[in-house]
Design a protein around this motif. Structure first.
Motif, PDB file in Angstrom:
ATOM      1  N   TYR A  34       0.831  -1.192   0.000  1.00 23.46           N
ATOM      2  CA  TYR A  34       0.000   0.000   0.000  1.00 23.46           C
ATOM      3  C   TYR A  34       0.874   1.253   0.000  1.00 23.46           C
ATOM      4  CZ  TYR A  34      -3.611  -3.341   1.304  1.00 23.46           C
ATOM      5  OH  TYR A  34      -4.465  -4.412   1.321  1.00 23.46           O
ATOM      6  N   PRO A  35       0.647   2.177  -0.948  1.00 20.93           N
ATOM      7  CA  PRO A  35       1.375   3.443  -0.945  1.00 20.93           C
ATOM      8  C   PRO A  35       0.742   4.407   0.065  1.00 20.93           C
ATOM      9  CG  PRO A  35      -0.091   3.357  -2.826  1.00 20.93           C
ATOM     10  CD  PRO A  35      -0.240   2.042  -2.129  1.00 20.93           C
ATOM     11  N   ILE A  36       1.570   5.037   0.855  1.00 21.73           N
ATOM     12  CA  ILE A  36       1.116   5.958   1.896  1.00 21.73           C
ATOM     13  C   ILE A  36       1.739   7.318   1.626  1.00 21.73           C
ATOM     14  CG2 ILE A  36       1.039   6.429   4.372  1.00 21.73           C
ATOM     15  CD1 ILE A  36      -0.383   3.828   3.532  1.00 21.73           C
ATOM     16  N   ARG A  37       0.912   8.323   1.408  1.00 23.80           N
ATOM     17  CA  ARG A  37       1.425   9.672   1.195  1.00 23.80           C
ATOM     18  C   ARG A  37       1.651  10.338   2.546  1.00 23.80           C
ATOM     19  NH1 ARG A  37      -0.118  14.843   1.216  1.00 23.80           N
ATOM     20  NH2 ARG A  37       0.789  16.280  -0.310  1.00 23.80           N
ATOM     21  N   ALA A  38       2.875  10.767   2.803  1.00 26.07           N
ATOM     22  CA  ALA A  38       3.211  11.431   4.063  1.00 26.07           C
ATOM     23  C   ALA A  38       2.941  12.921   3.936  1.00 26.07           C
ATOM     24  CB  ALA A  38       4.670  11.189   4.425  1.00 26.07           C
ATOM     25  N   CYS A  39       1.984  13.414   4.668  1.00 31.70           N
ATOM     26  CA  CYS A  39       1.653  14.839   4.588  1.00 31.70           C
ATOM     27  C   CYS A  39       2.519  15.675   5.525  1.00 31.70           C
ATOM     28  CB  CYS A  39       0.182  15.062   4.907  1.00 31.70           C
ATOM     29  SG  CYS A  39      -0.387  14.187   6.363  1.00 31.70           S
ATOM     30  N   PHE A  40       3.212  15.026   6.469  1.00 29.60           N
ATOM     31  CA  PHE A  40       4.079  15.723   7.412  1.00 29.60           C
ATOM     32  C   PHE A  40       5.499  15.198   7.325  1.00 29.60           C
ATOM     33  CE2 PHE A  40       0.091  15.172  10.135  1.00 29.60           C
ATOM     34  CZ  PHE A  40      -0.495  16.349   9.678  1.00 29.60           C
ATOM     35  N   SER A  41       6.443  16.015   7.742  1.00 24.56           N
ATOM     36  CA  SER A  41       7.807  15.543   7.990  1.00 24.56           C
ATOM     37  C   SER A  41       7.884  14.993   9.413  1.00 24.56           C
ATOM     38  CB  SER A  41       8.814  16.684   7.817  1.00 24.56           C
ATOM     39  OG  SER A  41       8.813  17.163   6.493  1.00 24.56           O
ATOM     40  N   GLY A  42       8.780  14.047   9.621  1.00 28.51           N
ATOM     41  CA  GLY A  42       8.962  13.458  10.940  1.00 28.51           C
ATOM     42  C   GLY A  42      10.114  12.493  10.932  1.00 28.51           C
ATOM     43  N   ILE A  89      -3.555  -4.209  16.955  1.00 32.15           N
ATOM     44  CA  ILE A  89      -2.234  -4.156  17.582  1.00 32.15           C
ATOM     45  C   ILE A  89      -1.469  -2.954  17.029  1.00 32.15           C
ATOM     46  CG2 ILE A  89      -2.136  -6.647  17.978  1.00 32.15           C
ATOM     47  CD1 ILE A  89      -0.143  -6.813  15.627  1.00 32.15           C
ATOM     48  N   LEU A  90      -0.460  -2.539  17.774  1.00 36.19           N
ATOM     49  CA  LEU A  90       0.379  -1.417  17.399  1.00 36.19           C
ATOM     50  C   LEU A  90       1.811  -1.917  17.263  1.00 36.19           C
ATOM     51  CD1 LEU A  90       0.578   1.689  16.993  1.00 36.19           C
ATOM     52  CD2 LEU A  90       0.992   1.872  19.458  1.00 36.19           C
ATOM     53  N   SER A  91       2.462  -1.541  16.189  1.00 33.64           N
ATOM     54  CA  SER A  91       3.846  -1.951  15.982  1.00 33.64           C
ATOM     55  C   SER A  91       4.768  -1.213  16.938  1.00 33.64           C
ATOM     56  CB  SER A  91       4.276  -1.641  14.537  1.00 33.64           C
ATOM     57  OG  SER A  91       4.528  -0.251  14.384  1.00 33.64           O
ATOM     58  N   ASP A  92       6.041  -1.610  16.942  1.00 31.72           N
ATOM     59  CA  ASP A  92       7.069  -0.812  17.609  1.00 31.72           C
ATOM     60  C   ASP A  92       7.205   0.527  16.891  1.00 31.72           C
ATOM     61  OD1 ASP A  92       7.570  -3.055  19.189  1.00 31.72           O
ATOM     62  OD2 ASP A  92       9.193  -3.761  17.865  1.00 31.72           O
ATOM     63  N   GLU A  93       7.771   1.496  17.589  1.00 29.49           N
ATOM     64  CA  GLU A  93       8.128   2.754  16.929  1.00 29.49           C
ATOM     65  C   GLU A  93       9.349   2.498  16.045  1.00 29.49           C
ATOM     66  OE1 GLU A  93       8.783   5.606  19.987  1.00 29.49           O
ATOM     67  OE2 GLU A  93       6.774   5.394  20.844  1.00 29.49           O
ATOM     68  N   ILE A  94       9.270   2.936  14.795  1.00 29.20           N
ATOM     69  CA  ILE A  94      10.319   2.684  13.820  1.00 29.20           C
ATOM     70  C   ILE A  94      11.027   3.998  13.489  1.00 29.20           C
ATOM     71  CG2 ILE A  94      10.853   1.704  11.561  1.00 29.20           C
ATOM     72  CD1 ILE A  94       9.459  -0.255  13.491  1.00 29.20           C
ATOM     73  N   ALA A  95      12.336   4.054  13.704  1.00 27.91           N
ATOM     74  CA  ALA A  95      13.088   5.243  13.296  1.00 27.91           C
ATOM     75  C   ALA A  95      13.081   5.321  11.770  1.00 27.91           C
ATOM     76  CB  ALA A  95      14.516   5.167  13.821  1.00 27.91           C
ATOM     77  N   PHE A  96      12.544   6.417  11.230  1.00 21.41           N
ATOM     78  CA  PHE A  96      12.378   6.517   9.780  1.00 21.41           C
ATOM     79  C   PHE A  96      12.180   7.984   9.430  1.00 21.41           C
ATOM     80  CE2 PHE A  96      10.506   5.986   5.614  1.00 21.41           C
ATOM     81  CZ  PHE A  96      11.053   4.790   5.142  1.00 21.41           C
ATOM     82  N   ASP A  97      13.125   8.556   8.712  1.00 18.25           N
ATOM     83  CA  ASP A  97      13.036   9.965   8.341  1.00 18.25           C
ATOM     84  C   ASP A  97      12.071  10.147   7.176  1.00 18.25           C
ATOM     85  OD1 ASP A  97      14.843  10.899  10.266  1.00 18.25           O
ATOM     86  OD2 ASP A  97      16.574  10.418   8.994  1.00 18.25           O
ATOM     87  N   VAL A  98      11.153  11.073   7.367  1.00 22.64           N
ATOM     88  CA  VAL A  98      10.110  11.326   6.365  1.00 22.64           C
ATOM     89  C   VAL A  98      10.080  12.810   6.053  1.00 22.64           C
ATOM     90  CG1 VAL A  98       7.650  11.195   5.870  1.00 22.64           C
ATOM     91  CG2 VAL A  98       8.729   9.403   7.236  1.00 22.64           C
ATOM     92  N   THR A  99       9.950  13.126   4.775  1.00 21.10           N
ATOM     93  CA  THR A  99       9.760  14.506   4.334  1.00 21.10           C
ATOM     94  C   THR A  99       8.348  14.649   3.790  1.00 21.10           C
ATOM     95  OG1 THR A  99      12.103  14.728   3.761  1.00 21.10           O
ATOM     96  CG2 THR A  99      10.575  16.319   2.787  1.00 21.10           C
ATOM     97  N   ALA A 100       7.670  15.716   4.184  1.00 23.03           N
ATOM     98  CA  ALA A 100       6.296  15.934   3.743  1.00 23.03           C
ATOM     99  C   ALA A 100       6.191  15.843   2.225  1.00 23.03           C
ATOM    100  CB  ALA A 100       5.815  17.302   4.218  1.00 23.03           C
TER     101      ALA A 100
END
Length: 377
Positions: A34-42, A89-100
């Motif tokens: 599934y493609p997920i569009r990231a609307c925020f940076s994080g 269920i909720l996954s672990d927090e994954i370190a992953f740099d995202v740009t809006a």
């Protein structure tokens, strides 16, 4: 962790309901992407997986999120995770740099026999995914000869991003009208007009009603009733407000047992029934969560196969309450945006998909355009 990223906000989300009961209800050796569009940076992600309507546990054998190189999604430090029947269920927090503005691929692989009973069908220019036979969860490309497109979103329910404090989510709650295109067009409008701090989260299932649900497999995919859905689907990190556009199926479904034994006339609501349902099921719960609540008026149904004047009288009376009730923080008048000028009981020219119930693509764009700016800033 950079101080600027301190708040979890949902950046993508859908409802989870009962999938359509076809001949085959299990899959094996299957990849979903599934493609997920990231609307925020994080800089961190976490993933909600739902087996809410499943009757058996579901094991995700492998899961990855990728821009270029796939990063494993883990569960308690493990690369596989099991979703119990009827749970999320909720996954672990994954370190992953995202740009809006980036698009991320979320890939899930199911090795063993898997009950495909939890998901929802959505459409729109940003929606849909693919499935492949075999394990291609880490592959950059899916093989054409083993891959098809799908509008069914299985198990993946919500994606949260650790982002800036100013960012927030707007929830769109409803039925097939909202499971179709207008939330995607609203996301595109936000990007185009510079509303960069809001994520549009869709919580919609085709066929659902406020007051009742079906208990037969013929209509099982019409999903859970509002009393069950709303408290679960309002679990949205960073949500500030919800638009509720729901109730048309309560009005159009009943036809009498002599026509369809699953659709008795006793299911037919009055406008007061719908009003009391929205008050008790939606507004009360949303206020407990500190959310603003905006009503969404019901669209025209003139020409729909079960249309009659009495149904439209109920719709119009309910719409009048949705427009004027002091319980709401405002109204998104979808009906006014798409109805005809000469015949306001029907869609405007070019705004009818052809079934006289669902809007055309142009009408879905008009629905997105009529959402007030105060909800997006």
């Amino acid at each position: 962790m950079p101080e600027m990223y301190s708040k979890w906000v949902a950046c993508w989300g859908n409802a989870t309901s009962i999938t359509d009961r076809k001949e085959a209800t299990y899959a094996k050796d299957l990849t979903l992407r599934y493609p997920i569009r990231a609307c925020f940076s994080g800089n961190k992600l976490r993933f909600h997986f739902s087996n809410l309507t499943g009757t058996e546990p579901v094991t995700i054998s492998e899961a990855y999120v990728a821009k270029d190189v796939p990063t494993p999604i883990t569960f308690g430090g493990h690369t596989s995770g099991t979703i119990p029947a009827g749970e999320e269920i909720l996954s672990d927090e994954i370190a992953f740099d995202v740009t809006a503005g980036e698009t991320l691929d979320v890939s899930l692989y199911f090795a063993g026999f898997t009950q495909m009973n939890a998901g929802t069908a959505i459409t729109g220019p940003l929606s849909g995914g693919k499935y492949s036979y075999g394990n291609f969860a880490k592959s950059a490309e899916l093989p054409d000869n083993l891959t098809r497109k799908t509008n069914w979103i299985y198990f993946l329910n919500t994606v949260d991003i650790l982002t800036e404090e100013k960012n927030f989510a707007l929830v769109c709650f409803g039925d097939s009208i909202t499971a179709q295109d207008w939330p995607d067009y609203l996301t595109l409008r936000c990007a185009r007009e510079g509303f960069n701090n809001v994520a549009i989260i869709r919580r919609a299932v085709s066929g659902t009603r406020i007051l009742r649900e079906y208990s037969c497999i013929t209509y099982a995919a019409y999903g859970l009733k509002g009393a069950t859905r709303f408290p679960i689907e309002m679990n949205v990190a960073g949500a500030r407000a919800v638009i509720v556009q729901h109730g048309i199926n309560d009005i159009i479904h009943p036809v009498g047992v002599e026509v369809n034994k699953f659709r008795p006339w006793s299911d037919m609501p009055t406008a007061d029934d719908l009003i009391n349902g929205v008050r008790s099921l939606y507004i009360t719960h949303a206020r407990k969560l500190g959310l603003k609540v905006y009503s969404g008026t019901l669209l025209p149904i003139y020409g729909w196969r079960t249309y009659n004047e009495n149904r439209d009288i109920v719709r119009m009376a309910f719409n009048q309450w949705l427009r004027t009730a002091p319980e709401f923080d405002g109204c998104v008048d979808f009906d006014k945006a798409v109805r005809g000028h000469e015949n306001p009981k029907a869609f405007s020219s070019g705004f009818d998909s052809g079934d006289h119930l669902h809007p055309s693509a142009r009408a879905y764009e008009a629905m997105a355009e009529c959402v007030p700016e105060e909800l997006l800033t």
